[in-house]
Design an enzyme around this catalytic site. Structure first.
Site, short mmCIF file in Angstrom:
data_model
loop_
_atom_site.label_atom_id
_atom_site.label_comp_id
_atom_site.label_asym_id
_atom_site.label_seq_id
_atom_site.Cartn_x
_atom_site.Cartn_y
_atom_site.Cartn_z
N GLN A 71 0.81 -1.21 0.00
CA GLN A 71 0.00 0.00 0.00
C GLN A 71 0.85 1.27 0.00
O GLN A 71 2.05 1.24 0.28
CB GLN A 71 -0.92 0.01 1.22
CG GLN A 71 -2.02 -1.05 1.16
CD GLN A 71 -3.05 -0.86 2.25
OE1 GLN A 71 -3.02 -1.52 3.26
NE2 GLN A 71 -3.97 0.05 2.02
N HIS A 72 0.19 2.37 -0.31
CA HIS A 72 0.68 3.74 -0.11
C HIS A 72 1.74 4.22 -1.10
O HIS A 72 1.99 5.42 -1.18
CB HIS A 72 1.26 3.94 1.30
CG HIS A 72 0.45 3.38 2.41
ND1 HIS A 72 -0.89 3.67 2.58
CD2 HIS A 72 0.77 2.54 3.43
CE1 HIS A 72 -1.34 3.04 3.65
NE2 HIS A 72 -0.36 2.34 4.17
N ASP A 226 -2.41 -5.01 0.39
CA ASP A 226 -1.91 -6.30 0.87
C ASP A 226 -2.65 -6.82 2.10
O ASP A 226 -2.99 -8.01 2.18
CB ASP A 226 -0.41 -6.25 1.12
CG ASP A 226 0.06 -5.04 1.91
OD1 ASP A 226 -0.79 -4.27 2.43
OD2 ASP A 226 1.28 -4.84 2.01
#
Length: 467
Positions: A71-72, A226
């Site tokens: 992520q991110h 995830d």
């Protein structure tokens, strides 16, 4: 026998699993490594994915594919779809100052929690965009679209026809800092606050909605972050908590209601089914064990044996494991520390025990933060590479104060993506019944509150990395 594929594009590697859509049985798999670093050219992910697909025997016979991923990460694209600069990953902490600036500009931590469910920290995409605006204004001006790692890979699988074909899912969108899991929509004002101008953002698909097909004709699912993909693989429901010990340490739970924690300890994400996934994330997890093993000159089995040979609490030796800064609590510049050193506890066994307990205590603090937000906690699942340590499995129940369920080891993120692909293919209202949590080994041990107490007494006493 219809086949589906799930992808896990993690910090460290690309993994592909091909499964029977009806039973979930594994047919074949592949894997390829990613380069190290917290700033990576996304093309390395694409190359690794192609290698993993080839090792898995290709996807020509697969009817649906979904991509789960870290992520991110900030994937900035120009008007022609080219990558503007290397992607900043979730564990790149250079945007810590930008996070503080953004918090102040919106009116404080609670204002952010109310707006998007999370308070900005260096991990979130919104802070990386502000860093880009301030540190690399020429690059920021070129940004025409912002994608996350799994969005970009799905787009590439589809042929990358145009920026308006980018898609994502609600779980990964909820980790950007500019999408609200409550309102189910982008906060473009927050995107502009960070980047300095508007940009194309991926269309957010529903949990079993397809917006694209691969070049081979397979349906492409929305994908997932995830942690949400792993929860889908495990079949978690309300009352279930997953503690994942990988590169990061994550405590996440399925909730029917969103959270808005102004303290920032809990990030209020969405899940991959239409519910919510409040979670607490630490930067330091399995690599704490790696570091301890390296210091002691042993492998992971040796570290585990040493840790189990020492008493609970390591006779007062406490490791605060902020080896790479920390996210929960938000201490991006912190360093780790050893406390309570005495002649009696300066042995390899005591240090090994302190490393395992320190890592678990940091995760237990995250579990407490979820409970403080009203999240129901009844069953605890322990997953990730760190869960394969015998010491972790045996010590965890005493630190968490709960029985610990350890499912059969697997590629949970890739498996969750495959389950989503099967859901997409079926057209059903619910995902298929296959779940990795059906067979779990249960570990129990008496609680050791004194371990948590001695950790709590020193967890704020850390150093700061030099500038």
């Amino acid at each position: 026998m219809p086949l589906v594929a799930g992808v896990d594009s993690s910090t460290q590697s690309s993994k592909v699993v091909v499964r029977d859509a009806e039973t979930g049985a594994l047919v074949r798999s592949g894997r390829a490594a990613h380069p190290d670093g917290t700033s990576v050219d996304p093309r390395h992910w694409w190359d690794a994915l192609q290698s993993a697909i080839q090792e898995a025997g290709g996807l020509d016979d697969v009817e649906a594919v979904s991509v789960g991923g870290q992520q991110h990460g900030m994937v900035a694209l120009d008007a022609s779809g080219e990558v503007v600069r290397d992607a900043l990953l979730w564990n790149d902490t250079r945007s810590a100052g930008a996070a503080l600036d953004l918090i102040d500009e919106l009116g404080g931590p609670q204002a952010w929690a109310d707006a998007v469910g999370s308070v900005p920290v260096a991990s979130l995409t919104v802070t990386k965009l502000r860093w880009l605006r301030d540190a690399e204004p020429d690059n920021a001006a070129r940004v025409a679209a912002v994608a996350l790692p799994h969005d970009w890979l799905t787009w590439r699988l589809s042929g990358a026809a145009g920026l308006d074909t980018l898609v994502t899912d609600r779980s990964d969108a909820s980790g950007t800092g500019y999408w609200s899991p409550v309102d189910e929509g982008y906060r473009r004002d927050l995107l502009e606050l960070a980047l300095g101008h508007d940009a194309q953002l991926p269309r957010v698909l529903g949990p079993s909605e397809s917006g694209l097909r691969s070049s081979a004709g397979a349906l492409l699912g929305p994908g997932a972050g995830d942690n949400a993909a792993a929860a889908l693989a495990l079949g978690l429901g309300p009352g279930d908590v997953a503690v994942s010990i990988g590169t990061s340490g994550v405590v996440s739970a399925i909730s029917s209601a969103p959270t808005a924690d102004g303290s920032g300890l809990v990030t209020g994400f969405a899940d991959a089914t239409g519910a919510f996934l409040p979670l607490a994330c630490t930067l330091n997890a399995s690599r704490v064990l790696d570091a301890a093993a390296r210091m002691l000159g042993v492998d992971h089995a040796g570290l585990s044996s040493l840790a189990l040979s020492a008493p609970a609490g390591a006779e007062g030796l406490v490791l605060v494991p902020y080896l790479e800064g920390e996210r929960t609590p938000n201490k991006p510049d912190a360093t780790g520390a050893l406390h309570g050193i005495r002649l009696a506890n300066t042995t390899p066994a005591h240090l090994a025990r302190a490393a395992v307990e320190g890592m678990l205590c940091a995760l237990a603090d995250g579990l407490d933060a979820l409970k403080a937000q009203g999240v129901d906690v009844r069953r605890l699942f322990l997953v990730g590479g760190g869960a394969q340590s015998q010491a972790v499995r045996e010590i965890a129940p005493s630190v968490f104060g709960l029985p610990v369920h350890v499912p059969t080891p697997g590629e949970y993120v890739a498996d969750g993506a495959a389950r989503q692909a099967a859901w997409l293919l079926s057209g059903a209202a619910e995902p298929p019944a296959w779940s990795a949590a059906a067979a779990a080994e249960v570990h129990e041990a008496p609680a050791t509150p004194e371990v948590r107490e001695q950790y709590a007494a020193v967890r704020e006493l850390t150093g700061v990395r030099p500038a």
